[in-house]
Design a protein around this motif. Structure first.
Motif, short mmCIF file in Angstrom:
data_model
loop_
_atom_site.label_atom_id
_atom_site.label_comp_id
_atom_site.label_asym_id
_atom_site.label_seq_id
_atom_site.Cartn_x
_atom_site.Cartn_y
_atom_site.Cartn_z
N SER A 32 0.95 -1.24 0.11
CA SER A 32 -0.19 0.01 -0.11
C SER A 32 0.82 1.16 -0.07
N ILE A 33 1.72 1.23 0.71
CA ILE A 33 2.93 2.32 0.72
C ILE A 33 3.64 2.55 -0.71
N ALA A 34 3.75 1.37 -1.19
CA ALA A 34 4.46 1.52 -2.48
C ALA A 34 3.48 2.02 -3.49
N PHE A 35 2.14 1.72 -3.43
CA PHE A 35 1.03 2.41 -4.34
C PHE A 35 1.11 3.80 -4.09
N HIS A 36 1.16 4.19 -2.82
CA HIS A 36 0.89 5.62 -2.35
C HIS A 36 2.23 6.46 -3.22
N LEU A 37 3.12 5.82 -3.19
CA LEU A 37 4.28 6.52 -3.89
C LEU A 37 4.33 6.81 -5.35
N MET A 38 3.48 5.89 -6.13
CA MET A 38 3.51 5.92 -7.39
C MET A 38 2.54 7.38 -7.92
N PRO A 39 3.35 7.48 -9.11
CA PRO A 39 2.45 8.91 -9.61
C PRO A 39 1.11 8.23 -10.38
N ALA A 40 0.13 8.87 -10.75
CA ALA A 40 -1.17 8.53 -11.21
C ALA A 40 -0.89 7.82 -12.67
N HIS A 41 0.16 8.37 -13.38
CA HIS A 41 0.06 7.63 -14.64
C HIS A 41 0.77 6.15 -14.54
N ARG A 42 1.10 5.74 -13.29
CA ARG A 42 1.39 4.18 -13.43
C ARG A 42 0.34 3.56 -12.62
N ALA A 43 -0.84 3.94 -12.77
CA ALA A 43 -1.91 3.08 -12.24
C ALA A 43 -1.81 1.75 -13.04
N GLY A 44 -1.54 1.54 -14.24
CA GLY A 44 -1.57 0.36 -14.73
C GLY A 44 -0.53 -0.58 -14.18
N TRP A 45 0.65 -0.07 -13.90
CA TRP A 45 1.60 -0.79 -13.00
C TRP A 45 1.20 -1.17 -11.74
N ALA A 46 0.62 -0.32 -11.05
CA ALA A 46 0.08 -0.70 -9.65
C ALA A 46 -0.96 -1.72 -9.76
N ALA A 47 -1.89 -1.99 -10.68
CA ALA A 47 -2.78 -2.89 -11.08
C ALA A 47 -2.00 -4.34 -11.25
N ALA A 48 -1.08 -4.32 -12.13
CA ALA A 48 -0.29 -5.67 -12.48
C ALA A 48 0.48 -6.10 -11.14
N MET A 49 0.96 -4.87 -10.33
CA MET A 49 1.58 -5.47 -9.00
C MET A 49 0.65 -6.43 -8.12
#
Length: 217
Positions: A11-28
């Protein structure tokens, strides 16, 4: 317990990601479910957090996160702690004998009361104002990290008003402004840094939304 810690780390890692990396966050997230089945969720989540941290300086939001946290934890919160100790120690109406700054601290000898019988009743007001200034620094740090610009601006104005009131009260009680020059300059620098950081962040976000040819022009 391990799964809960892994989810928190992810969750902390997701919070640190920019909005344009939402696809990467979903894959993670999908890969995390697989790692959970393989009983290695914590190692996977730690790898995701490390990747997010390495990626921070590469984008606007990441650079702002780094700068805002450095300002909050490296300047604002230490200033709040110093003001708290100072207020409880009697600043600015308690001086020192012989110019020993350590004498201001409780339990140290050489403390001198700078107020006289005529203005001694102003001591609680000084304590309240310094403690309020300490609380303002905590709010500045909090709302800077949360990017709550409206509340950040309100806290900055409150801090400036409290500092001005301290100066006026010092003048009324004949303490003068000499003992408050350092905190006044410190507060001014803090507010300037906050203002520059917020303005630069907003400009960078607006430029990031424009087409490259518009930004270049």
């Amino acid at each position: 317990m391990t799964a809960k810690l892994a989810r928190t780390t992810l969750s902390i890692a997701f919070h640190l990601m920019p909005a344009h990396r939402a696809g990467w966050a979903a894959a993670m997230q999908g890969e995390f479910d697989a790692a959970l089945s393989d009983r290695r969720p914590l190692a996977f989540a730690a790898g995701c957090l490390l990747a997010a941290l390495r990626d921070l300086p590469a984008h606007i939001e990441g650079r702002f996160v780094l700068t805002s946290h450095a300002l909050a934890y490296g300047l604002l919160l230490p200033s709040a702690a110093l003001l708290l100790v100072s207020g409880l120690s009697g600043y600015p109406f308690v001086g020192t004998a012989g110019g020993d700054l350590a004498a201001v601290l409780p339990g140290h000898g050489g403390r001198v009361l700078l107020l006289n019988a005529g203005n001694l009743l102003s001591a609680p007001a000084f304590v309240l104002l310094v403690l309020l200034l300490s609380a303002v620094h905590c709010l500045l740090a909090w709302w800077l990290i949360e990017r709550d610009w409206a509340r950040l601006g309100a806290a900055a104005r409150l801090g400036a008003a409290v500092m001005t009131t301290l100066l006026l009260l010092g003048a009324i009680t004949a303490l003068g402004a000499v003992g408050m020059i350092v905190p006044l300059l410190w507060m001014t620098v803090e507010l300037l840094l906050l203002g520059l950081l917020v303005v630069r962040y907003r400009q960078s976000v607006e430029e990031d939304r424009l087409p490259p040819n518009v930004v270049a022009g």
